[in-house]
Design a protein around this motif. Structure first.
Motif, short mmCIF file in Angstrom:
data_model
loop_
_atom_site.label_atom_id
_atom_site.label_comp_id
_atom_site.label_asym_id
_atom_site.label_seq_id
_atom_site.Cartn_x
_atom_site.Cartn_y
_atom_site.Cartn_z
N GLY A 169 0.81 -1.23 0.54
CA GLY A 169 0.01 -0.24 0.21
C GLY A 169 1.09 1.44 -0.15
O GLY A 169 1.56 1.04 0.09
N PHE A 170 0.39 2.51 -0.12
CA PHE A 170 0.93 3.18 -0.40
C PHE A 170 2.26 3.33 -1.26
O PHE A 170 3.60 3.83 -0.87
CB PHE A 170 1.54 3.93 0.98
CG PHE A 170 0.21 4.83 2.07
CD1 PHE A 170 -0.46 5.86 1.11
CD2 PHE A 170 -0.03 4.06 2.84
CE1 PHE A 170 -1.68 6.05 1.89
CE2 PHE A 170 -1.18 4.30 3.62
CZ PHE A 170 -2.13 5.80 3.48
N ASP A 190 -3.18 4.82 -14.94
CA ASP A 190 -2.57 4.47 -13.86
C ASP A 190 -2.94 5.82 -12.75
O ASP A 190 -3.28 7.08 -13.52
CB ASP A 190 -1.19 4.33 -13.88
CG ASP A 190 -0.49 5.88 -14.42
OD1 ASP A 190 -0.36 6.65 -13.97
OD2 ASP A 190 0.22 5.25 -15.89
N GLY A 191 -2.40 5.67 -12.20
CA GLY A 191 -2.85 7.28 -10.94
C GLY A 191 -2.22 8.06 -11.49
O GLY A 191 -2.82 9.51 -10.66
N SER A 229 -10.36 4.88 -9.51
CA SER A 229 -9.68 3.92 -9.11
C SER A 229 -9.25 2.76 -8.94
O SER A 229 -10.67 2.38 -7.94
CB SER A 229 -8.67 4.84 -8.79
OG SER A 229 -7.41 4.69 -9.02
N ASP A 230 -8.58 1.67 -9.78
CA ASP A 230 -7.84 0.72 -9.12
C ASP A 230 -6.92 0.84 -8.17
O ASP A 230 -6.61 2.28 -7.73
CB ASP A 230 -7.40 -0.04 -10.20
CG ASP A 230 -6.69 -0.99 -10.20
OD1 ASP A 230 -7.36 -2.10 -9.00
OD2 ASP A 230 -5.90 -2.05 -10.71
N VAL A 231 -7.10 0.05 -7.55
CA VAL A 231 -5.72 0.15 -6.60
C VAL A 231 -4.61 -0.18 -6.77
O VAL A 231 -3.64 0.78 -7.27
CB VAL A 231 -5.87 -1.22 -5.25
CG1 VAL A 231 -4.73 -1.22 -4.30
CG2 VAL A 231 -7.18 -0.23 -4.58
N GLY A 245 -3.34 3.62 -6.44
CA GLY A 245 -4.85 4.19 -6.20
C GLY A 245 -4.71 4.97 -4.75
O GLY A 245 -5.43 5.40 -4.11
N TYR A 246 -4.13 3.84 -3.51
CA TYR A 246 -4.27 4.31 -2.47
C TYR A 246 -3.75 6.47 -2.72
O TYR A 246 -3.42 7.18 -1.65
CB TYR A 246 -3.61 3.90 -1.77
CG TYR A 246 -3.88 2.32 -1.47
CD1 TYR A 246 -5.10 2.25 -1.21
CD2 TYR A 246 -3.07 1.33 -1.21
CE1 TYR A 246 -6.07 0.90 -0.93
CE2 TYR A 246 -3.78 -0.39 -1.24
CZ TYR A 246 -4.97 -0.14 -0.95
OH TYR A 246 -5.65 -1.65 -0.44
N ARG A 247 -2.50 6.15 -3.34
CA ARG A 247 -1.46 7.22 -3.43
C ARG A 247 -2.27 8.41 -4.30
O ARG A 247 -2.78 9.83 -4.04
CB ARG A 247 0.04 7.40 -4.07
CG ARG A 247 1.12 8.48 -4.45
CD ARG A 247 1.01 9.29 -2.83
NE ARG A 247 1.71 10.04 -3.63
CZ ARG A 247 3.30 9.94 -3.57
NH1 ARG A 247 4.29 9.28 -3.75
NH2 ARG A 247 4.05 11.19 -3.31
#
Length: 310
Positions: free
Chosen positions: A17-18, A210-211, A237-239, A246-248
């Motif tokens: 994550g992150f 992407d993000g 958004s996907d993760v 997606g978290y960021r």
């Protein structure tokens, strides 16, 4: 090796994550190393006894009983257009997109952590489907990250559509007033699914891979004349994505005063407790597991109702 890896998977997921990605590395032959997100893995074990099924998909090597559950077993080498490997000695059991299945591989290596910013999208291919979603460099090694969602979609067939009669397209079109939905996902299968659902609802989409591309698109929209919220209904958004996950992305949206009020729906194949906790932590408004057309449509409609009530 497999037992030791399995014992470490739960602990390793806590470090993901992150913009950090935990990968389980494996081989299909003696050369290329492949990766699958650890968060999709529930077990790693020796190859079980397989029962072959008549008329099954070409990727299916058979079915096996794993922890009291009978699951389909996919020959990963065959899916990646390599010759099926009778020496595939390990089974990676995975759970994603509301489905449990196993992947046969020759050998399982180790778990590594990768900075998502160093993960590149897989190159486009001119002919045929690509079953890679991203490329990572770890030292001198090139890791090819498998698009297991695409492999599964190939096996199970066409994705479902929104149930007829579940919505009123006319009312939706009038309420939108030209607003669109920004969609960020590195999986071609998932992008096509989301665009299909939005199309059935009569909603336009801005689609990125992407993000980071999503954040840049949002910033450009915010710089243009007119209110951002008059142009955009929400972000889906996907993760798991290369460059920025997606978290960021959600964190960056909440940090930017111009974007902070955007409705963010995280749409992921990962649906475990860890992922739910992360969704809350980064301030997303909603989470819907992939890939159920009616649930996604209802999530979008719920956002539309909130928008109309505001």
């Amino acid at each position: 090796m497999a037992a030791g890896l399995l014992e470490r998977i739960e602990a390793q997921t806590q470090l993901a994550g992150f913009n950090r990605l935990a990968l389980l590395l494996f081989r299909l032959d003696g050369r290329q190393i492949f990766g699958i997100n650890v968060l999709k893995v529930t077990a790693v074990q020796r190859r079980p006894m397989l029962t072959h099924m008549a008329s099954s998909h070409a990727f299916i090597a058979g079915v096996a009983e794993v922890r009291g559950q009978v699951i389909p077993v996919i020959d990963m080498a065959r899916a990646l257009d390599r010759e099926g490997d009778a020496q595939a000695a390990h089974l990676i059991v995975s759970e994603f997109n509301r489905s449990t299945q196993g992947f046969l591989v020759r050998s399982v290596e180790r778990i590594v952590h990768v900075d998502v910013e160093k993960v590149r999208p897989a190159p486009e291919v001119e002919q045929g489907p690509s079953y890679l979603t991203a490329i990572a460099e770890i030292g001198a090694q090139r890791i090819e990250i498998i698009d297991v969602e695409r492999i599964l979609a190939e096996v199970v067939g066409d994705l479902q559509q929104v149930t007829r009669g579940a919505f009123d397209p006319g009312a939706i079109g009038a309420a939108l007033r030209g607003r669109k939905v920004l969609v960020a996902d590195d999986s071609r299968v998932a992008r096509a699914h989301i665009e299909r659902v939005l199309g059935q609802l009569g909603i336009g989409a801005i689609v990125v891979n992407d993000g980071r591309q999503a954040l840049q698109a949002l910033q450009r929209l915010a710089d243009e004349p007119g209110g951002l919220h008059d142009k955009l209904l929400m972000v889906i958004s996907d993760v798991e994505m290369p460059d920025m996950d997606g978290y960021r992305l959600t964190t960056e949206i909440r940090r930017d005063a111009r974007l902070a009020g955007l409705f963010v729906l995280l749409h992921s194949s990962l649906s475990g407790t860890f992922n739910q906790a992360m969704v809350k932590r980064v301030g997303a408004d909603q989470f819907i597991p992939k890939l159920n057309a009616d649930e996604l449509a209802q999530g979008i409609l719920a956002r539309l109702e909130l928008s109309q009530a505001a």
